[in-house]
Design a protein around this motif. Structure first.
Motif: not given
Length: 608
Positions: A572-577, A594-608
């Motif tokens: 309803e808020y147009g937010l990737p989830a 982090i990268r959130v891909d609400g279309t594929s359902g994948v979350v990636t941590v980009l730094d440690s």
């Protein structure tokens, strides 16, 4: 939830889960039937139980377990005894180290399923046909119940009874105290009855539409099915809309300087009260409070999730974010037009792909889902928030009565007693008040309360396993998949204890791809720390958190499916989830990119 053929399991037996050190005796806080008992070992060990962290993320205080008992009672009666949902009876629950685990009771006999289908079609059909009038009656019933619990008087115990008791037809304080407590419990049970009357039908219409889509279009993503129902206009979004209006008013009247990140609501109010414009703004705030501040700070099922009246931190954090965004020229409104365009586009394209013979059913079920599904979110405003926050406050009045006579050290301690224990304490209180005798309660209850507080604190440091009991071969219950996000894949990940390598998968709940700084929120009190442009990472969101959604870029949760509240609000808020990752809060730290891909359902941590 099917019972597997194998006897071994990747999950621990519920009878082998150890009590954390220092928590011995935790079982005494809960009704006997909520525990794993030897008399049920053979049956319970062969079932798959998962932690209902969506509704019960922390250990249950003794009184609050009523918000597990009554919901599962009333869910069961509507699902199993009224509507006779063909493949499912109700949900059993057990408590392990203070945490709630659930398992469904399926119907497997084909003849019984067919028998129940007749009841369901006739009764559910009546509700769907008369939905508007029945739902209007529900709202009236809930508002009357809210008024009843608000106005219910908890008597004090005076030195002498009023003259009216002696000279008129007025009950004694003994009767009035005990009657008021029983009425409070009755109001709670009645609310849960109202709560579940329509809920199953809201989900049922959606699930029927979803099943039709998948039978005609096997490759259709769950996310697209959900998006065709998006763009709902419900009361639950009204509080957020009112806060956005107040933020604009603050800028228009020149008092926006008071809304500084990190300030408490009291500090903001104090500055506003110093100017005429600020006082006018505060008057406008008062105008919207009833009913829109009857939101809760959490999902409503624990006594410490207070309303915005009692704890306005979420509302003010949202106001600060809205003011800052407006000052920067950003848009704070829900992108409703865009959501509706995408909804209609998907509906038209998928409708054109179904067989001609199924197109009528597709259109009919889509229209029905859009009509009835808003209740799935809207009921929470009346039931879980408006009513429950006032109901818990009424229970606090009994706590204050007991504390005033030394049975408790503080009114809040009442929640460390079970509802029947509170009744016992009140029985003794009115007995000894009436007779002038010496009460045992002041010596009996405070040590119990102190020990239970200690146990709950220690249980809160324990990490519950996501599942216990038998490993299912497959998860097929659509409600478990859509609402809780417990899929066959997720169960396999739990069973294999997969830790990943900075990559998490979950349900693709709301489309879009963004990168940003993570803000991990475990406790509702941490919500006010969320800053504009961050990505919210949490066990599960509550619809009551909706006001902060216009401040964040995306949402990631541990639990939940495509029809969980987090998923619905994000669409309803147009937010990737991405929801139902199982371990986002343990694998991601605040401040990480982090990268959130609400279309594929994948979350990636980009730094440690």
């Amino acid at each position: 939830m099917p019972v597997p053929a194998q006897t071994s399991s990747a999950f621990p037996s519920p009878y082998e889960v150890e009590t954390p050190p220092g928590c011995e005796g935790w079982q005494e806080m809960y009704p006997y039937y909520t525990l794993f008992h030897e008399a049920r070992r053979e049956a319970d060990e062969s079932r798959f139980w998962f932690w209902n962290s969506m509704h019960f993320p922390v250990p249950m205080p003794a009184f609050d377990v009523l918000c597990a008992d009554s919901p599962y009672q009333t869910l069961g009666v509507w699902q199993n005894r009224v509507f006779a949902v063909p493949p499912a009876m109700g949900i059993d629950y057990r408590i392990v180290n203070g945490y709630v685990y659930i398992s469904g009771n399926p119907v497997t006999d084909p003849e019984k399923i067919a028998e129940r289908a007749g009841f369901f079609q006739r009764r559910a059909g009546y509700y769907y046909e008369h939905w508007d009038e029945l739902y209007a009656a529900f709202k009236e019933q809930m508002q009357a119940l809210i008024a009843e619990i608000t106005e219910l008087r908890v008597p004090d115990l005076p030195e002498y009874e009023a003259d009216e008791v002696a000279f008129e037809d007025r009950n004694t304080s003994v009767y009035e105290v005990l009657d008021a407590y029983q009425r409070t419990l009755r109001c709670g049970d009645l609310m849960w009855q109202h709560h579940f009357e329509f809920l199953l039908l809201g989900y049922g219409a959606y699930m029927t539409f979803s099943e039709l889509c998948k039978s005609q279009l096997p490759d259709i993503p769950d996310q697209h099915v959900a998006q065709m129902i998006a763009g709902i206009d419900v009361l639950l979004f009204k509080p957020s809309a009112e806060l956005r209006k107040l933020a604009k008013l603050a800028i228009d009247t020149g008092v926006d300087g008071a809304f500084v990140e990190g300030r408490s609501p009291a500090e903001i109010d104090a500055e506003l009260a110093e100017s005429e414009a600020g006082r006018r703004w505060l008057e406008e705030l008062e105008q919207i409070k009833d009913p829109w501040f009857n939101m809760a700070t959490g999902d409503g099922l624990y006594h410490f999730y207070r309303s915005w009246y009692d704890d306005p931190s979420i509302a003010y954090a949202s106001l600060v974010g809205h003011v800052r965004a407006l000052q920067d020229g950003e848009e704070v409104e829900r992108p409703l037009d865009e959501i509706e365009r995408e909804r209609d586009r998907l509906a038209e394209e998928y409708g054109n792909l179904v067989d001609e013979s199924a197109r009528g059913a597709f259109d009919e079920l889509l229209a029905l889902s859009r009509t009835v599904f808003p209740y799935v979110e809207e009921h929470k405003f009346f039931c879980d928030y408006w009513f429950l926050t006032r109901w818990f406050n009424k229970v606090r009045e009994f706590g204050a009565l007991l504390a005033g006579h030394g049975f408790l050290e503080d009114a809040e301690d009442v929640f460390q007693l079970g509802r029947h224990e509170v009744a016992q304490a009140l029985d003794e209180l009115v007995l000894t008040w009436a007779t002038g005798g010496a009460p045992l309660g002041p010596a009996h209850w405070p040590p119990i309360v102190a020990r239970r507080k200690e146990i709950l604190a220690r249980l809160g440091e324990w990490t519950p396993p996501p599942a216990i009991g038998a490993t299912p071969e497959a998860i097929t219950d659509p409600a478990v998949i859509m609402l809780w996000g417990v899929t066959t894949q997720r169960v396999q990940e739990w069973a294999n204890a997969e830790e990943g390598d900075g990559r998490l998968t979950g349900a693709a709940a709301s489309p879009g791809l963004v990168e940003g700084v993570a803000r991990v929120v475990i406790d509702v009190e941490e919500i006010a720390r969320v800053r504009e442009g961050e990505i919210l990472v949490c066990p599960i969101t509550s619809p009551a958190w909706a006001p902060i959604f216009s401040n964040v870029k995306a949402v990631v949760t541990d639990i939940g499916g495509v029809m969980s509240h987090a998923a619905i609000v994000c669409r309803e808020y147009g937010l990737p989830a991405v929801v139902g990752t199982g371990r986002a809060t343990s694998q991601i730290r605040s401040g990480q990119t982090i990268r959130v891909d609400g279309t594929s359902g994948v979350v990636t941590v980009l730094d440690s």
